[in-house]
Design a protein around this motif. Structure first.
Motif, PDB file in Angstrom:
ATOM      1  N   ARG A  53     -25.991 -36.624  12.152  1.00 18.85           N
ATOM      2  CA  ARG A  53     -26.746 -37.767  12.547  1.00 18.85           C
ATOM      3  C   ARG A  53     -26.241 -38.564  13.792  1.00 18.85           C
ATOM      4  NH1 ARG A  53     -28.245 -34.791   9.171  1.00 18.85           N
ATOM      5  NH2 ARG A  53     -26.234 -34.558   8.528  1.00 18.85           N
ATOM      6  N   ASP A  93     -36.012 -30.580  10.588  1.00 17.83           N
ATOM      7  CA  ASP A  93     -35.974 -32.097  10.423  1.00 17.83           C
ATOM      8  C   ASP A  93     -34.541 -32.611  10.333  1.00 17.83           C
ATOM      9  OD1 ASP A  93     -35.450 -32.778   7.485  1.00 17.83           O
ATOM     10  OD2 ASP A  93     -37.337 -31.476   7.022  1.00 17.83           O
ATOM     11  N   GLU A  94     -34.224 -33.639  10.555  1.00 15.78           N
ATOM     12  CA  GLU A  94     -32.951 -34.115  10.717  1.00 15.78           C
ATOM     13  C   GLU A  94     -32.245 -34.437   9.365  1.00 15.78           C
ATOM     14  OE1 GLU A  94     -30.645 -38.714  11.493  1.00 15.78           O
ATOM     15  OE2 GLU A  94     -32.658 -38.156  12.366  1.00 15.78           O
ATOM     16  N   GLU A  95     -33.133 -34.566   8.181  1.00 18.75           N
ATOM     17  CA  GLU A  95     -32.378 -34.701   6.993  1.00 18.75           C
ATOM     18  C   GLU A  95     -31.885 -33.237   6.466  1.00 18.75           C
ATOM     19  OE1 GLU A  95     -35.368 -38.002   7.526  1.00 18.75           O
ATOM     20  OE2 GLU A  95     -35.140 -35.957   8.279  1.00 18.75           O
ATOM     21  N   ARG A 139     -35.537 -34.431  15.197  1.00 15.01           N
ATOM     22  CA  ARG A 139     -35.401 -35.883  14.531  1.00 15.01           C
ATOM     23  C   ARG A 139     -36.088 -35.779  13.084  1.00 15.01           C
ATOM     24  NH1 ARG A 139     -34.249 -39.047  19.086  1.00 15.01           N
ATOM     25  NH2 ARG A 139     -35.067 -38.117  20.988  1.00 15.01           N
ATOM     26  N   SER A 140     -36.444 -37.180  12.521  1.00 13.75           N
ATOM     27  CA  SER A 140     -36.647 -37.124  11.058  1.00 13.75           C
ATOM     28  C   SER A 140     -37.744 -36.349  10.711  1.00 13.75           C
ATOM     29  CB  SER A 140     -36.703 -38.719  10.976  1.00 13.75           C
ATOM     30  OG  SER A 140     -37.807 -39.232  11.403  1.00 13.75           O
TER      31      SER A 140
END
Length: 441
Positions: free
Chosen positions: A204, A269-271, A287-288
């Motif tokens: 992050r 995805d970032e998550e 990114r997300s």
């Protein structure tokens, strides 16, 4: 038809004019000579399996092969083997990270000489636009490069400098003067400097160091230049969907600007990226999940034109430098061989048909670089073709890939879609390299 052709491919599902249908494809002299629903006669005939579809060979206009100079990262032989295994029959090689970079005619000739005799698919070359060669870009254009890549922030290698705002303006004016194409790594250095941090294993924090605004600001500058000079411009590896409204408005205005994104932005995805997993590091960053959804919508809506890999490999030592520190590891994802399967797997989950995916990865990139004789199955086109099994599933293991270094962000991922055979000019790709060096028409 009574004519005998060199090769006939028969399939129950052939992608022609954007739709799948039964067809027979006749090939002579490396080109498609006839398409028919009736019996064609070939010296050799190949019947596709019931679970296979016939696609045009993909065109990947964003690949870093790194030879000469950094051949331990990748090279022409390994990259083109990986391309053929992934259904890619044409590559356009970036002017970095090779040494020397392709920023003048002598360096272009060095790169062409290095590729000669070892390429398994066709290869053309981008030139570079750097502060040192502004004012001389026409010589590279006349030598046959397909356009000019520039960075608006540091490139990551010392021998390829980025352009300042004033230098970008000069480059755009110069390139517009001879009708060339500028392709742009669009991240703003001022925004990056303002968000710089000390790295570490927290993914992050890495994303925070390269925020959406860095792309939004840089792309706005490119749009201003296109409006001022009329330069054809192409935005590379769009990561941030926040830039789509400005791009949509610019295109509605009639400005000659196109956009690409990449399989890794559409797949991850970032998550779900673990801390310390530097195999996922690339710039701009992944990114997300919400952002990923918007990129997919941008493709469906036509705001993003093409999907290409930005294959940017390195050694495992560089990719995992710093033992999980995103600030220390090399930024780049090797995805040349897995690109089609990765995009198709996610597209199918979203209800997007295969023919649309293939358009983004074949005809679209071919048209971008002016190679309109490929990326499609039609009479007169190059017989660059792929037998693809869209329902077959497999697990990605880096050790199974043809890339020189066994590192991939797709390690362990379950994908759908297997390339069974690839034909280049009507000839199966094999261990005898028969690719061609391309120059801009």
């Amino acid at each position: 038809m009574s004519e005998t052709f060199e090769l006939v491919l028969r399939g129950s599902s052939v992608l022609i004019d954007g739709a799948f249908r039964p067809a027979e494809i006749a090939i002579t002299g490396g080109r498609i000579a006839a398409i028919s629903d009736t019996h064609l006669i070939g010296i050799e005939t190949v019947e596709l399996a019931d679970d296979e579809v016939l696609l045009p060979g993909l065109v990947d206009s964003h690949v870093h092969i790194n030879e000469p100079g950094r051949i331990e990262w990748e090279g022409f032989a390994s990259a083109t083997r990986a391309a053929a295994a992934g259904g890619v029959t044409t590559l356009i090689d970036m002017p970095l990270n090779s040494i020397p970079p392709t920023i003048d005619v002598p360096s272009l000739e060095i790169k062409r000489a290095a590729a000669t005799g070892q390429i398994g698919v066709d290869i053309g070359f981008w030139g570079g636009a750097v502060p040192q060669n502004l004012g001389t870009l026409r010589t590279l254009w006349d030598a046959g490069v397909f356009g000019f890549k520039c960075f608006l922030s540091p490139s990551g290698v010392d021998e390829f400098d980025h352009l300042s705002a004033d230098e970008l303006d000069l480059a755009m004016a110069e390139i517009a003067g001879f009708g060339g194409l500028l392709i742009v790594h669009a991240e703003d250095p001022t925004v990056l400097d303002a968000h710089a941090n000390d790295g570490g294993a927290d993914y992050r924090r890495f994303v925070e160091s390269r925020p959406d605004q860095s792309e939004v600001t840089a792309i706005a500058r490119v749009i201003e230049g296109v409006r001022r000079h009329g330069t054809r411009a192409h935005i590379l590896h769009l990561s941030s969907a926040a830039a789509l409204p400005a791009l949509r408005a610019a295109r509605a205005e009639g400005l000659p600007i196109t956009v690409e994104t990449c399989p890794h932005y559409l797949s991850f995805d970032e998550e779900h990226i673990p801390d310390g997993a530097t195999e996922y590091k690339c710039c701009p960053p992944i990114r997300s999940n919400a952002n990923r959804d918007l990129l997919w919508q941008g493709l469906v809506d036509g705001d993003i034109d093409i999907v290409v890999t930005d294959h940017s490999p390195s050694t495992a030592e560089l990719k995992f430098a710093g033992d999980g520190d995103f600030g220390a590891a090399w930024g780049g994802i090797a995805g040349l061989q897995t690109g089609l399967a990765a995009v198709w797997s996610e597209a199918q989950r979203r209800g997007i048909p295969l023919q649309q995916v293939v358009g983004w990865m074949s005809r679209g990139p071919a048209d971008l670089v002016g190679l309109t004789d490929r990326g499609r199955i039609e009479v007169g086109a190059r017989a660059d073709l792929v037998a693809f099994a869209p329902a077959q599933e497999f697990t990605v293991h880096a050790s199974d890939l043809q890339h020189k270094n066994p590192v991939t962000a797709f390690e362990g991922r379950e994908l759908r879609g297997v390339v069974r055979s690839t034909w280049l000019r009507g000839r199966l790709t094999d261990d005898v390299p028969h690719g061609e060096l391309l120059t801009r028409a």
